[in-house]
Design a protein around this motif. Sequence first.
Motif, PDB file in Angstrom:
ATOM      1  N   VAL A  24       0.765  -1.337  -0.119  1.00  0.00           N
ATOM      2  CA  VAL A  24       0.115  -0.065  -0.194  1.00  0.00           C
ATOM      3  C   VAL A  24       0.922   1.197  -0.049  1.00  0.00           C
ATOM      4  O   VAL A  24       0.733   2.251  -0.582  1.00  0.00           O
ATOM      5  CB  VAL A  24      -0.821   0.111   0.973  1.00  0.00           C
ATOM      6  CG1 VAL A  24      -1.825   1.206   1.271  1.00  0.00           C
ATOM      7  CG2 VAL A  24      -1.577  -1.171   1.173  1.00  0.00           C
TER       8      VAL A  24
ATOM      9  N   GLU B 299       1.761   2.731  -3.310  1.00  0.00           N
ATOM     10  CA  GLU B 299       1.029   3.733  -4.243  1.00  0.00           C
ATOM     11  C   GLU B 299       1.228   4.911  -3.739  1.00  0.00           C
ATOM     12  O   GLU B 299       1.372   5.301  -2.308  1.00  0.00           O
ATOM     13  CB  GLU B 299      -0.609   2.923  -3.930  1.00  0.00           C
ATOM     14  CG  GLU B 299      -0.847   1.748  -4.581  1.00  0.00           C
ATOM     15  CD  GLU B 299      -1.837   1.116  -4.140  1.00  0.00           C
ATOM     16  OE1 GLU B 299      -2.990   2.099  -4.186  1.00  0.00           O
ATOM     17  OE2 GLU B 299      -2.170  -0.177  -3.786  1.00  0.00           O
ATOM     18  N   THR B 300       0.726   5.913  -4.453  1.00  0.00           N
ATOM     19  CA  THR B 300       0.839   7.338  -4.207  1.00  0.00           C
ATOM     20  C   THR B 300      -0.473   7.959  -3.820  1.00  0.00           C
ATOM     21  O   THR B 300      -1.462   7.822  -4.656  1.00  0.00           O
ATOM     22  CB  THR B 300       1.421   8.086  -5.224  1.00  0.00           C
ATOM     23  OG1 THR B 300       0.737   7.619  -6.590  1.00  0.00           O
ATOM     24  CG2 THR B 300       2.801   7.950  -5.637  1.00  0.00           C
TER      25      THR B 300
ATOM     26  N   THR C 260      -2.693  10.952  -1.776  1.00  0.00           N
ATOM     27  CA  THR C 260      -2.566  12.338  -1.745  1.00  0.00           C
ATOM     28  C   THR C 260      -2.106  12.775  -0.234  1.00  0.00           C
ATOM     29  O   THR C 260      -2.842  12.297   0.458  1.00  0.00           O
ATOM     30  CB  THR C 260      -3.881  13.251  -1.920  1.00  0.00           C
ATOM     31  OG1 THR C 260      -4.582  12.550  -2.998  1.00  0.00           O
ATOM     32  CG2 THR C 260      -3.428  14.458  -2.196  1.00  0.00           C
TER      33      THR C 260
ATOM     34  N   MET D  94      -7.477  -5.728   3.942  1.00  0.00           N
ATOM     35  CA  MET D  94      -7.130  -5.301   2.437  1.00  0.00           C
ATOM     36  C   MET D  94      -5.873  -4.386   2.354  1.00  0.00           C
ATOM     37  O   MET D  94      -5.392  -3.635   1.450  1.00  0.00           O
ATOM     38  CB  MET D  94      -8.291  -4.398   1.970  1.00  0.00           C
ATOM     39  CG  MET D  94      -9.552  -4.948   1.599  1.00  0.00           C
ATOM     40  SD  MET D  94      -9.367  -6.728   0.728  1.00  0.00           S
ATOM     41  CE  MET D  94      -8.848  -5.935  -0.836  1.00  0.00           C
ATOM     42  N   GLY D  95      -4.962  -4.244   3.762  1.00  0.00           N
ATOM     43  CA  GLY D  95      -3.853  -3.522   3.710  1.00  0.00           C
ATOM     44  C   GLY D  95      -4.035  -2.087   3.951  1.00  0.00           C
ATOM     45  O   GLY D  95      -3.489  -1.321   3.650  1.00  0.00           O
ATOM     46  N   LEU D  96      -5.091  -1.582   4.530  1.00  0.00           N
ATOM     47  CA  LEU D  96      -5.585  -0.262   4.658  1.00  0.00           C
ATOM     48  C   LEU D  96      -5.750   0.132   6.272  1.00  0.00           C
ATOM     49  O   LEU D  96      -6.625   1.069   6.458  1.00  0.00           O
ATOM     50  CB  LEU D  96      -6.623   0.096   3.742  1.00  0.00           C
ATOM     51  CG  LEU D  96      -6.354   0.539   2.175  1.00  0.00           C
ATOM     52  CD1 LEU D  96      -7.614   0.699   1.712  1.00  0.00           C
ATOM     53  CD2 LEU D  96      -5.464   1.626   2.146  1.00  0.00           C
TER      54      LEU D  96
ATOM     55  N   LYS E 293     -11.359  10.994  -1.748  1.00  0.00           N
ATOM     56  CA  LYS E 293     -10.507  11.886  -2.622  1.00  0.00           C
ATOM     57  C   LYS E 293      -8.797  11.887  -2.090  1.00  0.00           C
ATOM     58  O   LYS E 293      -7.940  12.217  -2.544  1.00  0.00           O
ATOM     59  CB  LYS E 293     -10.696  13.367  -2.539  1.00  0.00           C
ATOM     60  CG  LYS E 293     -10.927  14.111  -1.300  1.00  0.00           C
ATOM     61  CD  LYS E 293     -11.125  15.551  -1.417  1.00  0.00           C
ATOM     62  CE  LYS E 293     -11.069  16.501  -0.103  1.00  0.00           C
ATOM     63  NZ  LYS E 293     -12.259  16.296   0.494  1.00  0.00           N
ATOM     64  N   GLU E 294      -8.791  11.382  -0.716  1.00  0.00           N
ATOM     65  CA  GLU E 294      -7.453  11.173  -0.450  1.00  0.00           C
ATOM     66  C   GLU E 294      -6.553   9.999  -0.654  1.00  0.00           C
ATOM     67  O   GLU E 294      -5.652   9.685  -0.203  1.00  0.00           O
ATOM     68  CB  GLU E 294      -7.352  11.528   1.223  1.00  0.00           C
ATOM     69  CG  GLU E 294      -7.889  12.834   1.740  1.00  0.00           C
ATOM     70  CD  GLU E 294      -8.028  12.776   3.166  1.00  0.00           C
ATOM     71  OE1 GLU E 294      -7.882  13.818   3.880  1.00  0.00           O
ATOM     72  OE2 GLU E 294      -8.941  11.772   3.794  1.00  0.00           O
ATOM     73  N   LEU E 295      -7.354   9.071  -1.428  1.00  0.00           N
ATOM     74  CA  LEU E 295      -6.909   7.619  -1.682  1.00  0.00           C
ATOM     75  C   LEU E 295      -6.374   7.660  -3.145  1.00  0.00           C
ATOM     76  O   LEU E 295      -6.804   8.239  -4.030  1.00  0.00           O
ATOM     77  CB  LEU E 295      -7.846   6.595  -1.426  1.00  0.00           C
ATOM     78  CG  LEU E 295      -8.573   6.496   0.002  1.00  0.00           C
ATOM     79  CD1 LEU E 295      -9.593   5.509   0.083  1.00  0.00           C
ATOM     80  CD2 LEU E 295      -7.511   6.487   1.211  1.00  0.00           C
ATOM     81  N   SER E 296      -5.512   6.679  -3.227  1.00  0.00           N
ATOM     82  CA  SER E 296      -5.104   6.498  -4.658  1.00  0.00           C
ATOM     83  C   SER E 296      -6.168   5.445  -5.156  1.00  0.00           C
ATOM     84  O   SER E 296      -7.199   5.038  -4.584  1.00  0.00           O
ATOM     85  CB  SER E 296      -3.855   5.841  -4.780  1.00  0.00           C
ATOM     86  OG  SER E 296      -3.919   4.421  -4.196  1.00  0.00           O
TER      87      SER E 296
ATOM     88  N   GLY F  17      -5.962   2.287  -6.503  1.00  0.00           N
ATOM     89  CA  GLY F  17      -5.738   0.913  -5.912  1.00  0.00           C
ATOM     90  C   GLY F  17      -6.452   1.120  -4.421  1.00  0.00           C
ATOM     91  O   GLY F  17      -7.233   0.026  -4.165  1.00  0.00           O
ATOM     92  N   MET F  18      -6.258   2.184  -3.645  1.00  0.00           N
ATOM     93  CA  MET F  18      -6.631   2.040  -2.303  1.00  0.00           C
ATOM     94  C   MET F  18      -8.190   2.450  -2.244  1.00  0.00           C
ATOM     95  O   MET F  18      -9.006   1.771  -1.501  1.00  0.00           O
ATOM     96  CB  MET F  18      -6.036   3.343  -1.624  1.00  0.00           C
ATOM     97  CG  MET F  18      -4.551   3.208  -1.265  1.00  0.00           C
ATOM     98  SD  MET F  18      -3.712   4.635  -0.944  1.00  0.00           S
ATOM     99  CE  MET F  18      -3.706   4.883   0.797  1.00  0.00           C
TER     100      MET F  18
ATOM    101  N   ARG G  44      -9.607  -1.121  -2.961  1.00  0.00           N
ATOM    102  CA  ARG G  44      -9.736  -1.739  -1.886  1.00  0.00           C
ATOM    103  C   ARG G  44     -10.783  -1.536  -1.058  1.00  0.00           C
ATOM    104  O   ARG G  44     -11.433  -2.462  -0.460  1.00  0.00           O
ATOM    105  CB  ARG G  44      -8.298  -1.716  -1.000  1.00  0.00           C
ATOM    106  CG  ARG G  44      -7.007  -2.193  -1.603  1.00  0.00           C
ATOM    107  CD  ARG G  44      -5.934  -1.759  -0.758  1.00  0.00           C
ATOM    108  NE  ARG G  44      -4.634  -2.465  -0.923  1.00  0.00           N
ATOM    109  CZ  ARG G  44      -3.639  -2.334  -1.877  1.00  0.00           C
ATOM    110  NH1 ARG G  44      -3.675  -1.231  -2.495  1.00  0.00           N
ATOM    111  NH2 ARG G  44      -2.732  -3.336  -2.276  1.00  0.00           N
TER     112      ARG G  44
ATOM    113  N   THR H 287      -0.122  -2.874  -8.771  1.00  0.00           N
ATOM    114  CA  THR H 287      -1.252  -2.901  -8.094  1.00  0.00           C
ATOM    115  C   THR H 287      -2.361  -3.969  -7.966  1.00  0.00           C
ATOM    116  O   THR H 287      -2.918  -4.510  -7.288  1.00  0.00           O
ATOM    117  CB  THR H 287      -2.012  -1.370  -8.103  1.00  0.00           C
ATOM    118  OG1 THR H 287      -0.962  -0.392  -8.159  1.00  0.00           O
ATOM    119  CG2 THR H 287      -2.740  -1.090  -7.060  1.00  0.00           C
TER     120      THR H 287
END
Lengths: 271, 276
Positions: free
Chosen positions: A9, A12-13, A15, B138-140, B149-152, B154-155, B158, B185
């Motif tokens: 995780v 990944e970029t 923000t 899920m690794g988060l 909006k703060e996630l990529s 792939g995130m 997930r 990813t």
Amino acid sequence: MATKLAPSVADETATPPRPRGGSAGMKSAVLAVLIFVAIITGWHVLATSGAVSPLLLAPPGDVLAALGQMVSDGTLWPHLSATVQETVFGFLLAVVAALVMGSAFAFSPILRNAVYPYILVSQTFPKVAIAPLIVAIFGYDLAPKVVLAALLAFFPVLTNTIAGLTEVSDDEVNLFRSLRASKWQELRYLRIPNALAFIFPALNSAAVLALIGAIVGEFVASRTGIGYAIQQFTTTGEVAATYAALIVLSIFGLTIYGVLTLTERLVRRNR
Amino acid sequence: MATRTLADARSRATAEPSAITARAVSKTFQGKGKVVHALSDVDLTVEAGQFVSLIGPSGCGKSTLLKMIAGLLAPSAGTVAIDGTTVTEPLPQIGIAFQKPTLLRWRSVLDNICLPLDLDGGRGADGEARAVELLAMMGLAGFEKHHPKELSGGMEQRVAIARSLIAQPSLLLMDEPFGALDEFTREDLNDELLRVWQHEPKTVVFVTHSISEAVFLSDRVVVMSARPGRIHADIEVDLPRPRERALRNTPEFYEAIRHARAVLDEARLGERGGQR
């Protein structure tokens, strides 16, 4: 196993959280103050050097004095109170009407398609042009200004209400269907929260338009209000007082903006 | 919709995976002046607990078939049944993930995952605990309060998968969920999906464009051909489970991919031949 996954995780970029305050915020604040000083200085130089006629521009010191005078002798309050009432009532009338009509249109495409062309025509029509007519119909007091303010403020709220309630993606609708959501739940959890992002910006423009409507109404016919005062000051050549009245208007505008921003924050926290 | 209790959630957790039967399913769309045969006479059986991928060229109707299993689209002819119940609307035992994450941007990650529970009588403390657990799986872990909006990309996906699992579905339907992600990813998410699946056995129908993804994940790869969409071949993937990262570097994996690719090429050639 979880430890094995965590690094993936991090690759990944995402923000990064926005820096709060810090040196960038400080620099902006300093710059803002510098710009303010520059404007006031430039204004003062222009007004006192004779580059601009004193009939058109009063120096900032005189304007401040005129403003202080209006506040201390109390002549400001009846005018301000009239304009505030016209704007606020007009704004509220417009917002309530637009939310009700917008919802009706959003849920009845038949109604929307039938009525929308007329709305479009009246939206493109310069409503300021019918100000004298509205004064003739509603008289010289509060009513015509409220009507004008409402007329101007109505359309952005209406169109954005319709857009906000209807512009949800097929995927979002399918998600709610797959979750066996009722129509009410779809409204409560999807369409209304989605619409808020459209409606709040519209409220900001609606507030400004309501103020314009109120001032135009006062220009056409009135015995009170900031717009009326500005007209009086202009005809009697009280330049400093004219500018003082304009400053009062902009402070009022900023106040509306502040109230709306606060309301938005409160509502968004609870959606 | 009944209020979910803790006991309910437990019984759901141990609920048997669902079985799917599609019989003589066709779907035609009325386009502008022309009729599009998206699916023609498709028969498909998915046994309980199987992981099945649908793969094929664009326009082969794989997403259409998935939507019909989901109850989001009605077949023009034929029937789809889940656990013996004919699908006429979305059934409660399904969970769905779309190609786009479709997260609600005004909801936090945790609130997005809990949406299915909120719509079905409320999440409760145990629901929220499960959401936190899924997020960690899920690794988060620790992202509960973040907003989409703060996630990529792939995130976000997930989170969408955690949401599709929160109500403990016995059938998971996934419509190209990793199609928009980069290769690395995508492989990470494949690993995570398999791990969750091992942890909570359920039937999965997975639509994808990627042959290696289909082979890596599935027990069966169903190859479809286009115009009209039909099932061209049904390939058993005989790789051992549990499957992990290292499998991707084995000759057996390459061989399985080669085989699937050959069958897929056949499907596309047959289609071109049919047009002539």
